[in-house]
Scaffold this active site. Structure first.
Site, PDB file in Angstrom:
ATOM      1  CB  SER A 354      33.161  31.537  77.840  1.00 35.53           C
ATOM      2  OG  SER A 354      34.480  31.031  77.954  1.00 35.53           O
ATOM      3  CG  ASP A 355      32.391  26.379  73.519  1.00 37.63           C
ATOM      4  OD1 ASP A 355      33.297  25.618  73.926  1.00 37.63           O
ATOM      5  OD2 ASP A 355      31.529  26.020  72.702  1.00 37.63           O
ATOM      6  CG  ASN A 356      38.758  25.899  74.521  1.00 35.28           C
ATOM      7  OD1 ASN A 356      39.283  26.385  75.521  1.00 35.28           O
ATOM      8  ND2 ASN A 356      39.453  25.305  73.569  1.00 35.28           N
ATOM      9  CG  LEU A 357      40.389  29.118  72.789  1.00 31.90           C
ATOM     10  CD1 LEU A 357      41.073  28.713  71.491  1.00 31.90           C
ATOM     11  CD2 LEU A 357      41.383  29.716  73.761  1.00 31.90           C
ATOM     12  CB  ALA A 358      33.663  31.673  73.704  1.00 37.34           C
TER      13      ALA A 358
END
Length: 845
Positions: A354-358
């Site tokens: 995932s992307d950061n904090l996604a």
């Protein structure tokens, strides 16, 4: 150290002393023991000193600052490699996962089977903890290598530096996949060196930004000129994105040992993503199946099938289409991840991060689920394997989701299996003797070869847009004075774009010019104190410098304050008056016009990522030349000076369309491509693009001839060969980009046909008066069109083939004229590419 009497009492308390000979023998033995004990104490002192230095180097001694890097010891690094896994100790040394003779699949299966479910869940974090019972140390997945290895988030040793190349948008402008692959190779070497160095200094512990994987390349298509992250990608064309992006991925991953990946690349942001940045955490793009498969997916498909990319990162945003009508966030989107990526593209083992904090955003921003627990579950069930967030949603919420039967143990095991499978492919569990990349040391950082490559990439990325009266190159013999003006003239970090590394030096444009012309008086004024340039303060000094000099070089453009991650281009003002969003920010245009009034010999240099519109300046007779450098990297100032003063003949081409104004662009939330006025050169319906895609001049002239399309009539599953000759008719060595375009017929009842599309290109370097032949094999996949349902078909009809140095009809933007021929595809009905036996199945295949 010990007296004979004490020694006798300690070592031989019951020993009789019958006569002196025995005493002499004993004294001899005492001397030997003294020497042995002295040697032992020296060894002990050495070990204590070594242990203390290891503590300091690992950051475990007093003080939290990272240690300084001593480059004089770099040659020892290959002997000091600290493995991140202990496969030499029992019991794991006898387990299959520690046997390098077995396949990564078998080893990953064995390892996952030995880990309890609670510990497996911990491995879904991007900062995966160690498993001491199996000899496995922690691993940090958070690294980037967008255009050289990125420093972001790293606790780097003080004094450690490496190569920072031109931004990806500049690499796209090179139209040179072979060069970009070399940039990827250099980046991988330096990434491995940094990983190995940091392992040594942190005692085998993985550190942020120094992993064996990296979240690059970005192959999102530059759909909207306002997008703040356009600088991170390679341009607006699916073929350009596919070929340049795949070249970079191959450079990162492929080394001299085919068994192991040198670095694991990660293509992002899958799949329909290019702004608006401010809405990305909760926005869902609505897309037709035609646009999805025609525009947004091709570069990712090429990454998977041609580049064999190891990892994929879904976008923050969501995607709404016919088969996913709820607009699920991409990290939780089963259609995109399960159906398209894993099933249609055939990549069941690819790692998805995932992307950061996604993952948290699925609940907190998108409101797609009613809890974090459910957000974690839907992401794992969609096959997002790793949670890239410091908030650790997966480790904290998956135990609850497992308890509540929202996710199965099998899905968690599969996610962790794919992560370990990738680490096995990287050689992370294997001894140094088997993995040649583990011997790459700091001597591979900032090498003369890498710096030469850096300069070459920066040079090749530069696009000459205008050159009135052949003003460029400037002759040093005829110059006595120059005025360098503008907010980007003496900028340094601006040249590095975002996700940059730590270069040993940054050559500003001012410094590069000053270094190139030591006998010329060079004066400098900012004119505007910032790129946003809200008023005309500072104009007077700049105008005063412009008066009386031979030439003014105005260095304008953008920087991270007006375009970047999390913020798109926005309205700026000049003395309170709104400016066009795509124009030079604030009062920059007014500054250039003031300079022209003072001295009508102005060369305009643009430093930027996304497109900059300048209709009045482009056509102004006082602007003699316009040079686009994008964000050219650490040696950008040197590269530009080489171009300005004739050391290098520019040959870059525009990787995107520059529109005349924001009036030519639809709202950024609208992801349709063909709706009027259309997006990118493929669908833009206005013939008056300010600067066309694929355009760029040279200091020499080229002539195309002998165009042959063979055969000129084919059946739907046939390939066609296009060949052409290119002659350099000027006096200078120069590069030309041979571009092949196909204009399809208008298909009755269909509105998905592009205006024209790029099918092939090649950058060639030609000596004066020399001719070079170029040929291209156009396979059925390249000749196909995407229908309304997303299928690829070869449609019968009469097509126009154009070959030249620019888009057809845009010869004024090139140093050559395009040629034209016809191609007939026979038949009465379209044929699916899938039915063409042996045909490639991606643009870069």
């Amino acid at each position: 150290i010990i007296s004979p009497e004490h020694f006798r009492d300690w070592y031989m308390p019951e020993c009789p002393d019958p006569f002196p000979r025995a005493k002499r023998s004993m004294r001899k033995r005492v001397r030997l023991v003294r020497l042995a004990m002295l040697a032992g104490i020296l060894v002990l002192v050495f070990c204590l000193l070594y242990y203390h230095s290891a503590l300091v180097l690992s950051g475990d001694a007093s003080g939290s600052d990272p240690p300084s890097w001593d480059s004089s010891h770099h040659s020892k690094q290959k002997y000091m490699y600290v493995p991140s896994v202990d496969c030499q100790s029992a019991p794991q040394s006898s387990y299959k996962f520690c046997d390098p003779r077995l396949s990564p699949e078998v080893r990953a299966t064995d390892l996952v089977s030995r880990i309890a479910i609670d510990d497996l869940i911990k491995q879904t974090s991007s900062i995966a903890p160690g498993i001491s019972s199996l000899g496995i140390k922690d691993y940090n997945w958070r690294s980037n290598c967008l255009h050289g290895w990125s420093k972001s988030g790293g606790n780097w040793l003080k004094g450690l530096t490496w190569t920072v190349f031109a931004a990806p948008i500049g690499l796209g402008a090179t139209f040179d996949p072979a060069l970009v692959q070399r940039v990827g190779e250099a980046t991988a070497d330096e990434g491995r060196a940094l990983h190995n160095v940091m392992l040594v200094y942190y005692n085998g512990s993985s550190t942020e930004a120094a992993g064996l994987n990296c979240f690059s390349p970005n192959v999102n298509l530059l759909r909207d000129p306002r997008w703040g992250r356009g600088q991170e990608t390679f341009g607006e064309d699916p073929l350009l994105l596919s070929l340049i992006g795949t070249a970079y991925t191959k450079g990162l991953q492929v080394g001299e040992d085919p068994k192991y990946l040198k670095v694991a690349a990660c293509a992002k942001h899958f799949a329909v993503h290019s702004g608006p940045e401010e809405l990305r955490m909760h926005f869902s793009a609505t897309v037709t199946l035609h646009d999805l498969y025609d525009t947004y997916l091709p570069a990712f498909k090429s990454q998977v099938l041609a580049g064999k990319v190891a990892q994929i990162m879904p976008a923050y945003s969501g995607t709404r289409c016919k088969y996913q009508q709820d607009g699920a966030p991409d990290a939780a989107n089963p259609f995109l991840l399960r159906t398209v990526l894993r099933e249609q593209f055939g990549t069941p083992n690819i790692s998805i991060v995932s992307d950061n904090l996604a993952v948290a955003a699925v609940y907190q921003d998108h409101k797609y689920t009613s809890s974090l627990e459910k957000a974690a579950a839907v992401c794992v069930n969609a096959t997002t394997d790793l949670d890239l967030g410091h908030d650790d949603v997966y480790p904290s919420e998956l135990p609850l989701a497992l308890r509540d039967k929202l996710v199965s143990a099998e899905n968690i095991q599969a996610a962790v299996w794919r992560s370990f499978y990738l680490r096995f492919r990287l050689g992370d569990f294997d001894p140094m003797s088997m993995v040649p990349y583990q011997a790459i040391n700091a001597s591979h950082l900032n090498t003369p070869e890498n710096q030469a490559l850096n300069l070459q990439a920066a040079r090749e990325s530069i696009v000459l847009i205008k050159n009135l009266f052949n003003t460029l190159p400037l002759s040093q013999d005829k110059l006595t004075s120059l005025a360098i003006v503008g907010p980007n003239a003496n900028a340094t970090t601006t040249l590095l774009s975002n996700y940059m590394g730590i270069p040993s030096e940054i050559v500003s444009i001012l410094q590069g010019i000053d270094n190139a012309v030591p006998k010329v008086k060079v004066s400098f004024a900012e004119g505007c104190s910032t790129v946003k340039c809200p008023n005309q303060d500072g104009f007077d000094e700049a105008v005063s410098l412009a008066m009386g000099v031979d030439c003014v070089i105005a260095v304008m453009g953008l920087d991270g304050s007006v375009e970047g991650e999390s913020h798109d281009r926005a309205q700026t003002t000049c003395d309170g008056v709104d400016q066009d969003i795509l124009a030079l920010p604030g009062c920059q245009t007014d500054l250039v016009e003031a300079l022209i009034s003072a001295n009508p010999r102005v060369i305009l240099v643009l430093v930027n990522g996304g497109p900059v519109s300048l209709p009045t300046l482009l056509n102004h007779k006082g602007v003699l030349a316009v040079v686009e450098v994008f964000y050219p990297g650490a040696l950008g100032g040197t590269a530009l000076a080489d171009v300005l003063f004739g050391e290098y003949n520019p040959g870059g081409k525009m990787p995107y369309t520059v529109y005349e104004s924001i009036a030519d662009v639809r709202p950024s939330v609208d992801y349709t491509m063909s709706t009027s006025p259309g997006r990118t050169y493929r669908y833009f319906k206005n013939d008056n693009a300010l600067i066309p895609f694929g355009s760029g001049l040279s200091y020499t002239e080229f002539q195309f001839s002998d165009l042959v399309v063979s055969p000129s009539s084919i059946k739907p599953c046939d390939s066609v060969k296009v060949s052409v000759s290119v002659q350099n008719t000027g006096d200078l060595l120069g590069d030309e980009v041979v571009q092949v375009y196909l204009q399809p017929p208008k298909i009755s009842g269909k509105d998905f046909t592009p205006n024209i599309q790029l099918l092939a290109f090649e950058r060639v370097s030609i000596e004066p008066s020399s001719t070079q032949a170029s040929s291209f094999l156009l396979n059925p996949y390249l000749l196909s069109l995407v229908d309304a349902d997303g299928g690829r078909y070869i449609f019968p009809g009469e097509y126009e083939v154009f070959v030249g140095g620019s888009l057809p009809g845009e010869d004024s933007w090139s140093s050559s004229q395009a040629l034209q021929d016809k191609l007939v595809i026979e038949g009465t009905a379209p044929v699916s590419v899938a039915e063409c036996a042996g045909s490639p199945q991606c643009l870069a295949c």
